[in-house]
Design a protein around this motif. Structure first.
Motif, mmCIF file in Angstrom:
data_model
loop_
_atom_site.group_PDB
_atom_site.id
_atom_site.type_symbol
_atom_site.label_atom_id
_atom_site.label_comp_id
_atom_site.label_asym_id
_atom_site.label_seq_id
_atom_site.Cartn_x
_atom_site.Cartn_y
_atom_site.Cartn_z
ATOM 1 N N ASP A 90 0.820 -1.219 0.000
ATOM 2 C CA ASP A 90 0.000 0.000 0.000
ATOM 3 C C ASP A 90 0.855 1.272 0.000
ATOM 4 O O ASP A 90 0.365 2.360 -0.260
ATOM 5 C CB ASP A 90 -0.948 0.004 1.205
ATOM 6 C CG ASP A 90 -0.227 0.258 2.511
ATOM 7 O OD1 ASP A 90 -0.136 1.419 2.917
ATOM 8 O OD2 ASP A 90 0.273 -0.701 3.131
ATOM 9 N N ASP A 108 -2.740 -6.579 3.723
ATOM 10 C CA ASP A 108 -2.797 -5.151 3.436
ATOM 11 C C ASP A 108 -4.230 -4.650 3.348
ATOM 12 O O ASP A 108 -5.167 -5.429 3.172
ATOM 13 C CB ASP A 108 -2.090 -4.851 2.106
ATOM 14 C CG ASP A 108 -1.124 -3.689 2.230
ATOM 15 O OD1 ASP A 108 -1.526 -2.650 2.793
ATOM 16 O OD2 ASP A 108 0.034 -3.816 1.783
ATOM 17 N N TYR A 109 -4.361 -3.313 3.424
ATOM 18 C CA TYR A 109 -5.610 -2.666 3.012
ATOM 19 C C TYR A 109 -5.822 -3.088 1.577
ATOM 20 O O TYR A 109 -4.867 -3.052 0.793
ATOM 21 C CB TYR A 109 -5.415 -1.155 2.935
ATOM 22 C CG TYR A 109 -5.269 -0.405 4.214
ATOM 23 C CD1 TYR A 109 -6.383 -0.063 4.965
ATOM 24 C CD2 TYR A 109 -4.010 0.017 4.653
ATOM 25 C CE1 TYR A 109 -6.250 0.682 6.125
ATOM 26 C CE2 TYR A 109 -3.870 0.766 5.811
ATOM 27 C CZ TYR A 109 -5.002 1.094 6.539
ATOM 28 O OH TYR A 109 -4.877 1.824 7.682
ATOM 29 N N GLY A 110 -7.048 -3.397 1.186
ATOM 30 C CA GLY A 110 -7.172 -3.725 -0.221
ATOM 31 C C GLY A 110 -8.561 -4.130 -0.642
ATOM 32 O O GLY A 110 -9.511 -4.127 0.136
ATOM 33 N N HIS A 111 -8.652 -4.506 -1.915
ATOM 34 C CA HIS A 111 -9.928 -4.888 -2.522
ATOM 35 C C HIS A 111 -9.619 -5.818 -3.686
ATOM 36 O O HIS A 111 -8.462 -5.969 -4.083
ATOM 37 C CB HIS A 111 -10.671 -3.636 -3.009
ATOM 38 C CG HIS A 111 -9.888 -2.831 -4.002
ATOM 39 N ND1 HIS A 111 -9.991 -3.023 -5.369
ATOM 40 C CD2 HIS A 111 -8.950 -1.865 -3.838
ATOM 41 C CE1 HIS A 111 -9.161 -2.182 -5.983
ATOM 42 N NE2 HIS A 111 -8.519 -1.472 -5.077
ATOM 43 N N ASP A 112 -10.668 -6.415 -4.235
ATOM 44 C CA ASP A 112 -10.456 -7.368 -5.321
ATOM 45 C C ASP A 112 -10.905 -6.781 -6.656
ATOM 46 O O ASP A 112 -11.755 -7.333 -7.349
ATOM 47 C CB ASP A 112 -11.216 -8.674 -5.010
ATOM 48 C CG ASP A 112 -10.555 -9.893 -5.667
ATOM 49 O OD1 ASP A 112 -9.479 -9.715 -6.290
ATOM 50 O OD2 ASP A 112 -11.105 -11.000 -5.572
ATOM 51 N N ASP A 167 -5.147 1.666 -1.382
ATOM 52 C CA ASP A 167 -5.554 0.269 -1.198
ATOM 53 C C ASP A 167 -4.978 -0.621 -2.295
ATOM 54 O O ASP A 167 -4.925 -0.222 -3.462
ATOM 55 C CB ASP A 167 -7.087 0.160 -1.214
ATOM 56 C CG ASP A 167 -7.700 0.650 0.093
ATOM 57 O OD1 ASP A 167 -6.965 1.255 0.889
ATOM 58 O OD2 ASP A 167 -8.898 0.421 0.307
ATOM 59 N N VAL A 168 -4.572 -1.815 -1.896
ATOM 60 C CA VAL A 168 -3.953 -2.758 -2.836
ATOM 61 C C VAL A 168 -5.046 -3.446 -3.654
ATOM 62 O O VAL A 168 -6.025 -3.940 -3.098
ATOM 63 C CB VAL A 168 -3.120 -3.806 -2.063
ATOM 64 C CG1 VAL A 168 -2.547 -4.855 -2.996
ATOM 65 C CG2 VAL A 168 -2.019 -3.112 -1.281
ATOM 66 N N ASP A 169 -4.860 -3.482 -4.973
ATOM 67 C CA ASP A 169 -5.804 -4.173 -5.865
ATOM 68 C C ASP A 169 -5.327 -5.619 -6.032
ATOM 69 O O ASP A 169 -4.430 -5.904 -6.821
ATOM 70 C CB ASP A 169 -5.857 -3.442 -7.210
ATOM 71 C CG ASP A 169 -6.863 -4.053 -8.171
ATOM 72 O OD1 ASP A 169 -7.317 -5.196 -7.921
ATOM 73 O OD2 ASP A 169 -7.194 -3.400 -9.169
ATOM 74 N N PHE A 170 -5.915 -6.523 -5.239
ATOM 75 C CA PHE A 170 -5.457 -7.914 -5.265
ATOM 76 C C PHE A 170 -5.768 -8.603 -6.599
ATOM 77 O O PHE A 170 -5.075 -9.540 -6.981
ATOM 78 C CB PHE A 170 -6.053 -8.697 -4.088
ATOM 79 C CG PHE A 170 -5.461 -8.299 -2.764
ATOM 80 C CD1 PHE A 170 -4.177 -8.673 -2.404
ATOM 81 C CD2 PHE A 170 -6.181 -7.514 -1.872
ATOM 82 C CE1 PHE A 170 -3.609 -8.300 -1.190
ATOM 83 C CE2 PHE A 170 -5.637 -7.126 -0.651
ATOM 84 C CZ PHE A 170 -4.349 -7.520 -0.311
#
Length: 372
Positions: free
Chosen positions: A150, A232-236, A266-269
């Motif tokens: 992030d 991490d902070y994130g989303h898909d 935010d991390v884009d997984f």
């Protein structure tokens, strides 16, 4: 920036800094991650070497908690050659890590060596410091990236009537010394390279550096074995504008006083999964509260509560548990994501003789941890 960058100048983790991370809140967090690595090492047949590689180790708290678990389970690891490899660009943070992990007993390496510093942990395990993951020697390794991705730089893109435009930073002509966001007048090379044709969102953040690092991790795991755990902070692939700044634990305008605040996105997984390019299997992202629940955090909390006699300690334990698990706090906004060799999830010859092989043990955290 080597001279004016946030991590080279400040890097404020902890109560007195700009943000706080899960390992700083509770020792249980790091202990459960330590158990995850041992569980995976056992599931993979207890290889004779074990490199723990952490990217951006902060103050070293997480590594210290993991090493405490390794010491407690030293009988399990007795025939294994364990070493720790920290990838850290900040001179200030590497000093803090060295003090915490070795008591300050470190030596600087000559310029021509891949590690710039080395020492021995308080529990007797060799530790090495590097500036780049490329410098970490090859070998059977478990990788850890907790709140690392992030902090890497992003490109931002906005969909307009004229197609995709990159969001750039400009000097505000009305207010000297002030920065502002502007849209690129035409397509930039980044717009052409980083926007997927199937993209449905109107605003997208892409972190190419994260993509490169995940490619390197996936290649290493494919070649040498091991696994990577990313938290991490994130989303898909669902969120849009998440770029923000933190200073003294408060939100801070990302364009004011550059280099003095922690910048994060935010991390884009879904992007990371794509960048693994099928070299490894991927699991997740799953929410932090699910991962920690699967790892047995409730049981660990009960043990700690039973063993603590004073009220203040008990209150602190319950408060930190709430911080980690409450969906309104960290429980839902943090995610866990793993890269594993394909054979860890599917037997190579399973297709031909499905009955010939015993079932593979489930992956802890992503399934419930089986305590033997």
């Amino acid at each position: 920036s080597p001279s004016q960058g946030y991590y080279t100048r400040r890097g404020g983790v902890g109560e007195s800094g700009d943000f706080i991370t899960s390992p700083e809140i509770s020792q249980v967090f790091g202990e459960l991650i330590g158990i995850w690595y041992i569980s995976e090492w056992m599931a993979m047949g207890k290889p004779s070497t074990f490199q723990l590689v952490e990217l951006g180790p902060g103050r070293g708290t997480l590594t210290e908690d993991i090493l405490r678990v390794f010491k407690q389970l030293s009988s399990v690891l007795s025939k294994c050659d364990v070493s720790v490899h920290l990838v850290e660009v900040s001179p200030k943070l590497s000093e803090i890590q060295a003090a915490m992990l070795t008591g300050g007993k470190v030596q600087q390496n000559p310029e021509d060596e891949s590690a710039y510093m080395k020492g021995i942990s308080k529990t007797g395990i060799p530790i090495f410091w590097y500036r780049d993951i490329q410098d970490v020697p090859p070998g059977y390794s478990f990788y850890l990236a907790h709140e690392f991705f992030d902090a890497l730089p992003i490109h931002k893109f906005q969909r307009t009537d004229k197609g995709w435009r990159e969001v750039l930073v400009d000097i505000d002509p009305e207010v000297p010394e002030q920065l502002r966001f502007v849209l690129s007048p035409s397509r930039t090379p980044a717009t052409q390279n980083f926007i997927q044709p199937e993209e449905t969102r109107d605003h997208v953040e892409v972190c190419p550096e994260a993509g490169v690092i995940v490619q390197r991790l996936a290649s290493r795991i494919e070649r040498d074995g091991g696994a990577a755990l990313l938290a991490d902070y994130g989303h898909d692939g669902t969120k849009t504008d998440t770029f923000r700044g933190f200073r003294n634990h408060k939100l801070h305008d990302v364009l004011s006083a550059p280099g003095t605040a922690d910048l994060t996105a935010d991390v884009d997984f879904s992007y990371l999964r794509k960048m693994a390019q099928g070299k490894t299997a991927t699991l997740g992202p799953i929410k932090q509260r699910e991962f920690l629940k699967n790892m047995g955090i409730d049981l660990r909390l009960q043990v700690l509560l039973q063993n603590s006699s004073d009220t203040a300690t008990r209150e602190q334990l319950l408060h930190s548990y709430d911080m980690l698990m409450n969906p309104e706090k960290m429980g839902d906004c943090f995610n866990f994501f793993a890269l594993l060799p394909h054979h860890r999830l599917v037997h190579p010859d399973k297709k031909d003789k499905p009955e010939a092989k015993s079932p593979l043990p489930p992956v802890a955290g992503f399934n419930e941890l089986l305590l033997k």
